[in-house]
Design a protein around this motif. Sequence first.
Motif, mmCIF file in Angstrom:
data_model
loop_
_atom_site.group_PDB
_atom_site.id
_atom_site.type_symbol
_atom_site.label_atom_id
_atom_site.label_comp_id
_atom_site.label_asym_id
_atom_site.label_seq_id
_atom_site.Cartn_x
_atom_site.Cartn_y
_atom_site.Cartn_z
ATOM 1 N N TRP A 1 0.829 -1.205 0.000
ATOM 2 C CA TRP A 1 0.000 0.000 0.000
ATOM 3 C C TRP A 1 0.868 1.262 0.000
ATOM 4 C CZ3 TRP A 1 -4.776 1.515 -0.908
ATOM 5 C CH2 TRP A 1 -5.164 2.794 -0.486
ATOM 6 N N GLN A 2 1.944 1.237 0.787
ATOM 7 C CA GLN A 2 2.794 2.422 0.894
ATOM 8 C C GLN A 2 3.569 2.685 -0.393
ATOM 9 O OE1 GLN A 2 6.623 2.244 2.651
ATOM 10 N NE2 GLN A 2 6.257 3.981 4.006
ATOM 11 N N ASN A 3 4.138 1.641 -0.985
ATOM 12 C CA ASN A 3 4.960 1.803 -2.191
ATOM 13 C C ASN A 3 4.731 0.611 -3.113
ATOM 14 O OD1 ASN A 3 6.913 2.219 -4.154
ATOM 15 N ND2 ASN A 3 8.485 2.861 -2.700
ATOM 16 N N PRO A 4 3.634 0.646 -3.879
ATOM 17 C CA PRO A 4 3.339 -0.501 -4.755
ATOM 18 C C PRO A 4 4.394 -0.733 -5.821
ATOM 19 C CG PRO A 4 1.877 1.347 -5.208
ATOM 20 C CD PRO A 4 2.619 1.692 -3.958
ATOM 21 N N SER A 5 5.095 0.319 -6.228
ATOM 22 C CA SER A 5 6.130 0.142 -7.249
ATOM 23 C C SER A 5 7.264 -0.725 -6.712
ATOM 24 C CB SER A 5 6.664 1.506 -7.695
ATOM 25 O OG SER A 5 7.662 1.348 -8.689
ATOM 26 N N TRP A 6 7.774 -0.385 -5.517
ATOM 27 C CA TRP A 6 8.870 -1.175 -4.950
ATOM 28 C C TRP A 6 8.407 -2.594 -4.633
ATOM 29 C CZ3 TRP A 6 9.924 -3.944 -0.562
ATOM 30 C CH2 TRP A 6 11.256 -4.299 -0.364
ATOM 31 N N SER A 7 7.196 -2.731 -4.103
ATOM 32 C CA SER A 7 6.699 -4.050 -3.705
ATOM 33 C C SER A 7 6.529 -4.988 -4.887
ATOM 34 C CB SER A 7 5.361 -3.901 -2.971
ATOM 35 O OG SER A 7 5.540 -3.265 -1.726
ATOM 36 N N THR A 8 6.281 -4.451 -6.054
ATOM 37 C CA THR A 8 6.151 -5.282 -7.257
ATOM 38 C C THR A 8 7.439 -5.287 -8.071
ATOM 39 O OG1 THR A 8 5.255 -3.422 -8.528
ATOM 40 C CG2 THR A 8 3.676 -4.856 -7.407
ATOM 41 N N MET A 9 8.531 -4.803 -7.477
ATOM 42 C CA MET A 9 9.818 -4.676 -8.170
ATOM 43 C C MET A 9 9.649 -3.868 -9.441
ATOM 44 S SD MET A 9 11.669 -8.360 -7.372
ATOM 45 C CE MET A 9 13.334 -7.764 -7.673
ATOM 46 N N HIS A 10 8.782 -2.838 -9.338
ATOM 47 C CA HIS A 10 8.541 -1.840 -10.378
ATOM 48 C C HIS A 10 7.840 -2.390 -11.618
ATOM 49 C CE1 HIS A 10 11.007 0.350 -7.662
ATOM 50 N NE2 HIS A 10 12.127 -0.271 -7.991
ATOM 51 N N ILE A 11 7.158 -3.496 -11.440
ATOM 52 C CA ILE A 11 6.273 -3.967 -12.509
ATOM 53 C C ILE A 11 5.092 -3.013 -12.621
ATOM 54 C CG2 ILE A 11 4.774 -5.850 -13.250
ATOM 55 C CD1 ILE A 11 6.659 -7.761 -11.787
ATOM 56 N N ALA A 12 4.598 -2.531 -11.480
ATOM 57 C CA ALA A 12 3.527 -1.537 -11.434
ATOM 58 C C ALA A 12 4.108 -0.208 -10.971
ATOM 59 C CB ALA A 12 2.417 -1.985 -10.494
ATOM 60 N N ASP A 13 3.628 0.890 -11.538
ATOM 61 C CA ASP A 13 4.126 2.210 -11.158
ATOM 62 C C ASP A 13 3.366 2.821 -9.986
ATOM 63 O OD1 ASP A 13 6.186 2.332 -12.998
ATOM 64 O OD2 ASP A 13 4.878 3.089 -14.583
ATOM 65 N N GLY A 14 2.177 2.330 -9.704
ATOM 66 C CA GLY A 14 1.387 2.900 -8.626
ATOM 67 C C GLY A 14 0.207 2.017 -8.296
ATOM 68 N N HIS A 15 -0.702 2.515 -7.478
ATOM 69 C CA HIS A 15 -1.846 1.718 -7.042
ATOM 70 C C HIS A 15 -2.708 1.271 -8.216
ATOM 71 C CE1 HIS A 15 -0.837 3.748 -3.179
ATOM 72 N NE2 HIS A 15 -1.152 2.566 -2.695
#
Length: 305
Positions: free
Chosen positions: A76-90
């Motif tokens: 929730w806080q940083n979806p980009s980092w959590s998905t290893m930047h596959i997603a740019d945001g929520h």
Amino acid sequence: MIGLPAALFWAYATGSTFALAAARQLQFLERRAADRTGLPALLAPRLVSRAANPYLCLTLLYAAMLPVPTGLFLMWQNPSWSTMHIADGHRGVWAGFSLLYAGGVVLATLLGFLLAQALCLVGAGYWAYLNCAGGSFLLFGTLVHGWDGQGYRRFLTTDGAALRAWPEDSVVNNVLRFLTSGTFLTLLFLGAAVIGTMLLVEIGWLAEGWLLPGGAQDRKVPRFLAVAVAGAGLYGLPLAGALLASTLVRFLGYPAGLTVFAAVAGTLLLPRRSPVRGLYGLVGLPKAHWRATSDLVPGTRPAPA
């Protein structure tokens, strides 16, 4: 509390390592279950509920109470980092990922624990260790190399823009930028709870096993050194393997690099007199089938033929 592509590997390795750390206790519980029921030794374990296993319950409680909520918080806080930047945001994260993450982490932990437990109970403790090391190797391999050779860059950047700008600056500046980010501070805080608890459980269960019959005799070195050897084997060796595999793949390509790595790993891990087997023998983990504990536990009857 780690990127989604690596989370399941970490969960599997954690479940496996918890079972390996409690290997002697699990054997002892299996032996006592057979004695309490009065059933044949080979049949009793199947009729005694595995859900009553306190080590399994505590392992699943750990997975559900620490890695799952911290991972969801970071998503929730940083979806980009959590998905290893596959997603740019929520908007780039499918809502079902949170459900799959929560269930997947617990399920992977369960599978890792059950497989390592099964190996320990049949006397294949070293293969249970290889199961743990394999999970950790896949975790570190994802973080170091990833699927495109940029694993470490994805881990050390906070968003997609920083990942794309990585070649424009030095490695030191990129790392410093990450270390001063809010994402790193969050990881530092959450990691103290998640990783600290994990290590305390693993060391505590390992030391607890040394108090059971046969544990002190099987441990060949002082307790502090045994813990250090276990840590090096469970985390240091897989990390070194991931770095070696990544280097070989970068220079030789995937087919040749992985072939060379498999040959090196097989030489170090598989022979009966391999150095890693020798180190495993120092720690005091069981090397025999759970029925062998009947000779060490006072008051237990021999297992029926």
